[in-house]
Motif scaffolding. Structure first.
Motif, PDB file in Angstrom:
ATOM      1  N   PRO A 184       8.486  16.758 -17.293  1.00 21.22           N
ATOM      2  CA  PRO A 184       8.436  17.895 -16.224  1.00 21.22           C
ATOM      3  C   PRO A 184       7.331  17.600 -15.231  1.00 21.22           C
ATOM      4  CG  PRO A 184       7.965  18.761 -18.327  1.00 21.22           C
ATOM      5  CD  PRO A 184       7.902  17.241 -18.574  1.00 21.22           C
ATOM      6  N   ARG A 185       7.821  17.962 -13.815  1.00 18.68           N
ATOM      7  CA  ARG A 185       6.922  17.720 -12.635  1.00 18.68           C
ATOM      8  C   ARG A 185       5.682  18.346 -12.794  1.00 18.68           C
ATOM      9  NH1 ARG A 185       7.919  18.521  -6.555  1.00 18.68           N
ATOM     10  NH2 ARG A 185       8.353  20.698  -7.242  1.00 18.68           N
ATOM     11  N   VAL A 187       3.843  19.138 -15.396  1.00 17.22           N
ATOM     12  CA  VAL A 187       2.975  18.274 -15.914  1.00 17.22           C
ATOM     13  C   VAL A 187       1.963  17.417 -15.413  1.00 17.22           C
ATOM     14  CG1 VAL A 187       2.577  16.705 -18.364  1.00 17.22           C
ATOM     15  CG2 VAL A 187       4.240  18.769 -18.458  1.00 17.22           C
ATOM     16  N   ALA A 191      -1.974  17.550 -14.474  1.00 21.91           N
ATOM     17  CA  ALA A 191      -2.990  16.393 -14.593  1.00 21.91           C
ATOM     18  C   ALA A 191      -3.797  16.199 -13.352  1.00 21.91           C
ATOM     19  CB  ALA A 191      -2.101  14.948 -15.135  1.00 21.91           C
ATOM     20  N   ARG A 201      -3.266   9.200 -14.459  1.00 18.86           N
ATOM     21  CA  ARG A 201      -1.929  10.016 -14.933  1.00 18.86           C
ATOM     22  C   ARG A 201      -1.018   8.924 -15.569  1.00 18.86           C
ATOM     23  NH1 ARG A 201      -2.434  12.547  -9.751  1.00 18.86           N
ATOM     24  NH2 ARG A 201      -0.856  11.308  -9.050  1.00 18.86           N
ATOM     25  N   THR A 204      -2.435   7.938 -19.174  1.00 18.17           N
ATOM     26  CA  THR A 204      -2.865   9.022 -20.169  1.00 18.17           C
ATOM     27  C   THR A 204      -1.599  10.108 -20.210  1.00 18.17           C
ATOM     28  OG1 THR A 204      -4.010  10.303 -18.658  1.00 18.17           O
ATOM     29  CG2 THR A 204      -5.161   8.781 -19.983  1.00 18.17           C
ATOM     30  N   ILE A 205      -0.812  10.186 -19.326  1.00 20.21           N
ATOM     31  CA  ILE A 205       0.283  11.131 -19.500  1.00 20.21           C
ATOM     32  C   ILE A 205       1.824  10.397 -19.575  1.00 20.21           C
ATOM     33  CG2 ILE A 205       1.460  13.251 -18.445  1.00 20.21           C
ATOM     34  CD1 ILE A 205      -1.377  13.723 -19.105  1.00 20.21           C
ATOM     35  N   PRO A 208       2.224   7.591 -22.569  1.00 26.62           N
ATOM     36  CA  PRO A 208       2.547   8.281 -23.783  1.00 26.62           C
ATOM     37  C   PRO A 208       3.880   8.994 -23.816  1.00 26.62           C
ATOM     38  CG  PRO A 208       0.309   8.717 -23.250  1.00 26.62           C
ATOM     39  CD  PRO A 208       1.001   8.122 -21.990  1.00 26.62           C
ATOM     40  N   LEU A 209       4.304   9.539 -22.923  1.00 24.71           N
ATOM     41  CA  LEU A 209       5.652  10.528 -23.051  1.00 24.71           C
ATOM     42  C   LEU A 209       6.526   9.761 -23.033  1.00 24.71           C
ATOM     43  CD1 LEU A 209       4.531  13.754 -20.839  1.00 24.71           C
ATOM     44  CD2 LEU A 209       4.523  13.428 -23.316  1.00 24.71           C
ATOM     45  N   HIS A 292       5.323   9.189 -29.866  1.00 30.24           N
ATOM     46  CA  HIS A 292       5.171  10.865 -29.714  1.00 30.24           C
ATOM     47  C   HIS A 292       6.615  11.193 -29.435  1.00 30.24           C
ATOM     48  CE1 HIS A 292       4.427  14.895 -28.851  1.00 30.24           C
ATOM     49  NE2 HIS A 292       5.046  14.855 -27.859  1.00 30.24           N
TER      50      HIS A 292
ATOM     51  N   ASN B  83       5.955  27.256 -16.620  1.00 27.28           N
ATOM     52  CA  ASN B  83       6.319  26.561 -17.902  1.00 27.28           C
ATOM     53  C   ASN B  83       5.048  26.049 -18.474  1.00 27.28           C
ATOM     54  OD1 ASN B  83       5.653  24.378 -16.255  1.00 27.28           O
ATOM     55  ND2 ASN B  83       7.696  23.421 -16.429  1.00 27.28           N
ATOM     56  N   ALA B  85       3.126  23.850 -18.447  1.00 26.69           N
ATOM     57  CA  ALA B  85       2.780  22.461 -18.131  1.00 26.69           C
ATOM     58  C   ALA B  85       1.748  21.673 -19.018  1.00 26.69           C
ATOM     59  CB  ALA B  85       2.525  22.424 -16.685  1.00 26.69           C
ATOM     60  N   LEU B  86       1.754  22.169 -20.238  1.00 27.15           N
ATOM     61  CA  LEU B  86       0.841  21.405 -21.300  1.00 27.15           C
ATOM     62  C   LEU B  86       1.237  19.925 -21.499  1.00 27.15           C
ATOM     63  CD1 LEU B  86       0.707  24.412 -23.938  1.00 27.15           C
ATOM     64  CD2 LEU B  86      -0.650  23.921 -21.916  1.00 27.15           C
ATOM     65  N   TYR B  87      -0.008  19.274 -22.019  1.00 28.57           N
ATOM     66  CA  TYR B  87       0.401  17.924 -22.312  1.00 28.57           C
ATOM     67  C   TYR B  87       0.941  17.820 -23.732  1.00 28.57           C
ATOM     68  CZ  TYR B  87      -3.031  17.663 -18.548  1.00 28.57           C
ATOM     69  OH  TYR B  87      -3.485  18.063 -17.190  1.00 28.57           O
ATOM     70  N   HIS B  89       1.910  15.591 -25.713  1.00 29.90           N
ATOM     71  CA  HIS B  89       1.231  14.751 -26.648  1.00 29.90           C
ATOM     72  C   HIS B  89      -0.063  14.995 -27.254  1.00 29.90           C
ATOM     73  CE1 HIS B  89       0.291  13.306 -22.782  1.00 29.90           C
ATOM     74  NE2 HIS B  89      -0.439  12.350 -23.327  1.00 29.90           N
ATOM     75  N   MET B  90      -0.586  15.807 -26.680  1.00 28.69           N
ATOM     76  CA  MET B  90      -2.099  16.196 -26.894  1.00 28.69           C
ATOM     77  C   MET B  90      -2.213  17.251 -27.808  1.00 28.69           C
ATOM     78  SD  MET B  90      -3.795  15.246 -23.390  1.00 28.69           S
ATOM     79  CE  MET B  90      -3.623  14.005 -22.289  1.00 28.69           C
ATOM     80  N   TYR B  98      -9.157  17.658 -21.533  1.00 25.06           N
ATOM     81  CA  TYR B  98      -8.827  16.519 -20.748  1.00 25.06           C
ATOM     82  C   TYR B  98      -9.222  16.440 -19.241  1.00 25.06           C
ATOM     83  CZ  TYR B  98      -5.375  13.644 -18.090  1.00 25.06           C
ATOM     84  OH  TYR B  98      -4.610  12.428 -17.250  1.00 25.06           O
ATOM     85  N   ARG B 130      -0.091  20.499 -31.983  1.00 20.62           N
ATOM     86  CA  ARG B 130       0.358  20.277 -30.746  1.00 20.62           C
ATOM     87  C   ARG B 130       1.060  21.413 -30.015  1.00 20.62           C
ATOM     88  NH1 ARG B 130       1.940  14.621 -31.780  1.00 20.62           N
ATOM     89  NH2 ARG B 130      -0.094  13.525 -31.764  1.00 20.62           N
TER      90      ARG B 130
END
Lengths: 294, 354
Positions: A184-185, A187, A191, A201, A204-205, A208-209, A292, B83, B85-87, B89-90, B98, B130
């Protein structure tokens, strides 16, 4: 939530599964079984008689110093192809995912190489890199670089690695791009508000995603490098010069089809199958832990 | 803590102008709600303050510093997204930590700040989970926690409650209000929900088509809507609007059907002018003389009742009455506006006539 589908007709589920089962039986189970059967037999040169020889073929293959060389070439080739194909694809996908002009055309062009047959792709590479008729090959020689992959084993290996990676970049690109677009943008925006610059970014984001995609491609690319690069190698170098570009799969073909040693070739293909199964199992056991799934 | 000043800010996408010059100075600690229908530019304005959208014209200053060309990370703001916008995977802890880690805050202090935020938001038990293991309301609170721990100059909320169900939304609304009262951090809050706007805001900026229709406290916006748009957008059920004309002596409004409604103050200069007449449904009451309506529909809401009536000329008139219904469909009823409950708008421009 899992949904159970129930069929009224007891035959229907088997019927629906039949095509997939048939394909697997005809194109995997049967040839694999044949390979195993032949790997413990010794055939005469005319294919008339065969004799059960226990594991003689395997001891033969594994004690051949040439075979270990081939194994080394295969490791170098597979690791290089996997890393290169995934690295380049990820870079291109990240670029294609950012807002640029003509992104659609760019994406389409990147997907095209996947539609080429490996042999055709290899012929294209030959036309570019051939030292006598290839445009790039001649340019290299004109610049004073002693380029001739037909004589220099290192150059030959580098070329088949590039050609094999190039074909797989398209495939990886599609998956990486889809993976990137699924993030998602907001997210990424969160960050950047949290203070992360583009590199952080990504590390770390984004990365992993993307890990489920990366893991999937790691398995697929490795299997590709081991099995499906035969056409590329065959068309470009035929395993040469010397045995500089002979990988395990190419040697299976060489010993079985060209040298008519069906038993030895089958033993090799069984070994190859075991290696790939083992590698895949290792990846699922150890790499997947770090993946993940959203 | 800081002020946020928006000076003649504009935004264009090619030839399309999405925001046509907004001016507002938000005071330190103030809770400003940007209210408007979808597509009015309210989210775009918020994203411009955050630095997620470029500014075509004008200036935005946070804490007295012009931020037009600063990256989001350098603006000292925190944002809560629709929405969340949580991460994904954390863990909850890492989600909140963070931004602090990036800013190089010592580990011990991160721990303290996150624990404190978790305590305020009742997230203590979930720090190791999570986001996918949390409910919608809990995720919302984590998003709030991520904003709180940063201790920013300003909070930006982009429709933070829209993804919650009605009951949870009411509950979170109260929590946000409490939290803002307690922390006193300047907040910009985007919503299309007038109830959220009325209950949360110190001031509301009502937007429509990229223009600020009105800026005022919730009660000002309700009691003195600056335009027909605001009048129709704030208040539920919406204000009745009738065509009218001020009589030749400027003492009353004439509405079709022959009704004559005396003006609170005479307006001789407006004599003969065509107007729109606004009357809120809750300001109509049963009377001996006034609008004669035939009741078409009765909505019993429990605490009050909304009556849909039809005027002789076919216009609909809504009346809101306290308590359970005392009338039935197809009854006839005469209602009249309470004193001082008339809103006059210019028929051509839709602006309020003072």
């Amino acid at each position: 939530m899992q949904r159970r589908v129930t069929f009224d007709n007891r035959l229907l589920p088997y019927l629906l599964l039949a095509p997939q089962v048939a394909v697997t039986l005809v194109f995997f189970i049967w040839p694999a079984a044949q390979a195993i059967w032949q790997s413990v037999h010794l055939q005469d040169a005319f294919g008339i008689r065969s004799e059960f020889v226990w594991f003689e073929n395997f001891t033969h293959v594994l004690s051949d110093p040439n075979y270990l060389d081939t194994l080394k070439v295969t490791v170098v080739f597979s690791v290089a192809v996997t890393v290169l194909a995934m690295g380049v694809a990820l870079l291109l996908a990240v670029l294609a995912d950012s807002k640029i002009k003509g992104a659609r055309a760019y994406k389409t062009l990147l997907i095209w190489p996947y539609a080429l047959a490996p042999a055709v792709a290899a012929v294209l590479w030959m036309f570019i890199f051939n030292p006598d008729i290839g445009s790039f090959g001649r340019a290299l020689r004109a610049l004073g670089y002693d380029w001739d992959y037909r004589l220099n084993g290192g150059q030959a290996l580098a070329m088949v690695i590039m050609a094999a990676s190039w074909k797989q970049v398209s495939y990886n690109f599609i998956f990486f791009l889809a993976g990137l677009q699924a993030i998602p943008r907001s997210v990424m925006e969160a960050a950047s508000i949290d203070g992360a610059g583009p590199v952080r970014r990504f590390l770390t984001i984004t990365f992993p995603l993307l890990s489920p995609t990366t893991f999937f491609l790691l398995v697929v690319d490795m299997v590709y490098a081991f099995f499906e690069t035969f056409g590329t190698i065959h068309a470009l170098t035929q395993g040469g010069p010397g045995k500089a570009t002979e990988t395990l799969i190419f040697r299976v073909y060489q010993d079985g089809v060209v040298n008519n040693d069906l038993g030895g070739s089958s033993a090799q293909s069984v070994i190859l199958m075991v290696i790939v199964i083992a590698l895949t199992a290792v990846q699922f056991r150890f790499v997947e832990r770090k993946v993940h799934y959203a | 803590m800081a002020t946020v000043e928006i000076r003649n800010v504009r935004k264009s996408y090619g030839p399309v102008e999405a925001i046509k010059g907004i001016d507002i100075a938000i005071r330190d600690g103030e809770f400003l709600v940007l209210l408007g229908p979808s597509g009015c530019g309210k989210s775009t304005l918020l994203r411009m303050v955050a630095g997620l959208e470029g500014i075509t014209g004008g200036e935005i200053a946070i804490g007295g510093r012009v931020v037009n060309h600063l990256d989001p990370k350098d603006r000292d703001i925190a944002m809560v997204f629709q929405n969340y916008a949580l991460y994904p995977h954390m863990t909850v802890f890492d989600n909140m930590a963070y931004g602090l880690k990036i800013r190089g805050i010592p580990k011990a202090e991160i721990r303290t700040r996150v624990d404190k935020a978790a305590e305020i938001l009742e997230l203590g038990r979930f720090l190791d989970r999570r986001p996918s293991q949390l409910s919608g309301g809990q995720r919302q609170r984590v998003a709030m926690g991520r904003a709180i721990v940063r201790e920013p100059a300003a909070f930006l909320f982009d429709e933070p409650l829209s993804n919650l169900d009605a009951k949870l939304r009411t509950q979170m609304r109260v929590e946000i209000k409490r939290l803002q009262d307690r922390l006193g951090i300047t907040s910009l809050y985007v919503t299309h929900d007038q109830v959220e706007a009325m209950t949360l805001a110190d001031r509301i900026l009502v937007m429509n088509h990229g223009v600020a229709e009105q800026i005022g406290t919730p009660l000002e916006v309700y009691q003195r809507p600056a335009s027909l748009f605001v009048a129709g957008f704030i208040g539920s059920p919406p204000m009745n609007v009738l065509d009218g004309r001020i009589d030749d002596r400027g003492e009353a409004v004439l509405v079709p059907g022959g009704q004559r409604l005396a003006l609170p103050q005479p307006r001789p200069t407006d004599a003969g002018r065509a107007v729109k007449l606004g009357i809120r449904p809750e300001h109509l009451a049963v009377a001996a003389a006034g609008f004669s309506i035939e009741i078409e529909l009765v909505e019993a809401l429990g605490a009050d009742t909304v009556v849909y009536g039809r005027l002789p000329d076919g216009e609909t008139l809504l009346v809101r009455m306290a308590g359970i219904p005392t009338v039935r469909e197809r009854d006839r009823l005469t209602v009249a506006p309470q004193d001082g409950a008339l809103h006059l708008f210019d028929a051509a421009t839709g602006r309020r006539m003072e």
